[in-house]
Design a protein around this motif. Structure first.
Motif, PDB file in Angstrom:
ATOM      1  N   LEU A   1      -5.894   1.805  10.005  1.00  0.00           N
ATOM      2  CA  LEU A   1      -5.752   0.951   8.827  1.00  0.00           C
ATOM      3  C   LEU A   1      -7.125   0.438   8.409  1.00  0.00           C
ATOM      4  O   LEU A   1      -7.997   0.208   9.251  1.00  0.00           O
ATOM      5  CB  LEU A   1      -4.854  -0.258   9.128  1.00  0.00           C
TER       6      LEU A   1
ATOM      7  N   LEU B   1       3.175   0.646   3.383  1.00  0.00           N
ATOM      8  CA  LEU B   1       2.604  -0.401   4.215  1.00  0.00           C
ATOM      9  C   LEU B   1       2.636  -1.717   3.439  1.00  0.00           C
ATOM     10  O   LEU B   1       2.201  -1.778   2.295  1.00  0.00           O
ATOM     11  CB  LEU B   1       1.155  -0.049   4.567  1.00  0.00           C
TER      12      LEU B   1
ATOM     13  N   ASP C   1       0.857  -1.186   0.000  1.00  0.00           N
ATOM     14  CA  ASP C   1       0.000   0.000   0.000  1.00  0.00           C
ATOM     15  C   ASP C   1       0.893   1.235   0.000  1.00  0.00           C
ATOM     16  O   ASP C   1       1.700   1.438   0.911  1.00  0.00           O
ATOM     17  CB  ASP C   1      -0.906   0.007   1.228  1.00  0.00           C
TER      18      ASP C   1
ATOM     19  N   ILE D   1       1.620  -7.139   9.260  1.00  0.00           N
ATOM     20  CA  ILE D   1       1.660  -5.836   8.609  1.00  0.00           C
ATOM     21  C   ILE D   1       2.979  -5.173   8.963  1.00  0.00           C
ATOM     22  O   ILE D   1       3.389  -5.158  10.123  1.00  0.00           O
ATOM     23  CB  ILE D   1       0.487  -4.953   9.075  1.00  0.00           C
TER      24      ILE D   1
ATOM     25  N   VAL E   1      -5.553  -4.984   3.194  1.00  0.00           N
ATOM     26  CA  VAL E   1      -5.056  -4.088   4.235  1.00  0.00           C
ATOM     27  C   VAL E   1      -4.594  -2.802   3.563  1.00  0.00           C
ATOM     28  O   VAL E   1      -3.896  -2.852   2.544  1.00  0.00           O
ATOM     29  CB  VAL E   1      -3.876  -4.709   5.015  1.00  0.00           C
TER      30      VAL E   1
ATOM     31  N   LEU F   1       5.226  -1.597   8.573  1.00  0.00           N
ATOM     32  CA  LEU F   1       5.222  -0.170   8.253  1.00  0.00           C
ATOM     33  C   LEU F   1       6.659   0.288   8.043  1.00  0.00           C
ATOM     34  O   LEU F   1       7.540   0.015   8.867  1.00  0.00           O
ATOM     35  CB  LEU F   1       4.587   0.627   9.393  1.00  0.00           C
TER      36      LEU F   1
ATOM     37  N   THR G   1      -3.841   1.803   4.166  1.00  0.00           N
ATOM     38  CA  THR G   1      -3.658   2.951   5.056  1.00  0.00           C
ATOM     39  C   THR G   1      -4.894   3.838   5.052  1.00  0.00           C
ATOM     40  O   THR G   1      -5.446   4.142   4.003  1.00  0.00           O
ATOM     41  CB  THR G   1      -2.444   3.777   4.601  1.00  0.00           C
ATOM     42  N   SER G   2      -5.309   4.277   6.231  1.00  0.00           N
ATOM     43  CA  SER G   2      -6.425   5.199   6.352  1.00  0.00           C
ATOM     44  C   SER G   2      -6.000   6.415   7.169  1.00  0.00           C
ATOM     45  O   SER G   2      -4.810   6.655   7.373  1.00  0.00           O
ATOM     46  CB  SER G   2      -7.636   4.493   6.986  1.00  0.00           C
TER      47      SER G   2
END
Length: 264
Positions: free
Chosen positions: A130, A86, A78, A95, A122, A97, A124-125
């Motif tokens: 997430l 990510l 991501d 996960i 999965v 980072l 990124t938000s």
């Protein structure tokens, strides 16, 4: 005679619509190694690629790469926030980072805390959250990396989903009938649009704009106006593409061709 005249006008109208296209101005090309697959470019013109389980980043002045063999298969990358890539490793439900230099910042072991979770996606938000789609029960979760709290915000009703995509504020899913459906961070439904054809590759830019390729042709869709434009490019095959801030990159034959494009 009047019917013939009307028929000719109708044919001309269809012909004009079919020929309507978007022009793309060629900028430059980048060569990739044999097994490299193009992922995306960011606003700083960095190029991200994946070579088996290795993530690579190239700029005009430097290169970086990241791999973590002990976690097995790198299933998802991501890059919505390219400053903090990510990664999701499916073998261990982990996960990872990274920093903008592709240095390891944090690892989240989902199995340790959520033994029944089976992530299909999965991403990124906002606000250190997430997006997680748990295919074990078709739920959409918001996982906070600071508080370690998980909120179930939505349940997906469709049995089979072709793909998921997201940005910071919205999560999208594409059904087997090529419907693009989107929800916001609160679980509200915000988008339901059906593509005019099947697709090979797809990039949902936002709630109004989407690009897709089909049979080695590339299209831009204004979903708000329900308008589809073919992008005029001279390539024989489209293995991937990415749009960002009026720049379009097309992956073909181990080469990335970069274009300038102005959307209507």
């Amino acid at each position: 005679m009047k019917k013939l005249f009307a028929f000719l006008i109708l044919c001309c109208s269809f012909s004009t619509q079919a020929q309507e296209s978007l022009q793309a101005q060629y900028l430059n090309s980048e060569n990739l190694k044999e097994k490299e697959v193009f992922l995306s470019k960011d606003i700083f013109d960095n190029t991200f690629t994946k070579e088996e389980n290795i993530l690579r980043k190239r700029s005009k002045y430097s290169t970086a790469h990241f791999s973590l063999p002990k976690l097995g298969t790198l299933k998802m990358v991501d890059l919505i926030n390219s400053q903090f890539p990510l990664l999701f490793y499916s073998d261990f439900n982990s996960i990872v980072l990274l920093s903008k230099e592709l240095a390891l910042l944090n690892t989240i072991d989902l199995t340790g805390r959520f033994s029944a979770m089976d992530p299909a996606y999965v991403g990124t938000s906002t606000q250190k959250n997430l997006w997680i789609v748990n295919q074990a029960n078709q739920s959409v979760l918001r996982y906070n990396m600071s508080t370690l709290e998980v909120r179930n915000i939505y349940t997906i009703k469709e049995d089979q989903i072709k793909t998921y995509q997201s940005n910071l504020n919205y999560l999208y899913r594409v059904t087997t009938t090529n419907q693009i459906k989107g929800i916001d961070i609160y679980g509200n439904e915000v988008l339901n649009y059906t593509l005019p054809s099947d697709y090979d590759q797809l990039q949902i830019v936002n709630n109004k704009q989407v690009f897709y390729s089909h049979l080695n042709k590339l299209y831009y869709v204004d979903m708000e106006k329900n308008k589809v434009l073919e992008i005029a490019i001279d390539v024989k095959s489209i293995l991937g593409f990415f749009y960002n801030t009026q720049k379009l990159s097309i992956f073909t034959e181990q080469k990335i061709n970069n274009y300038q494009i102005k959307l209507p």
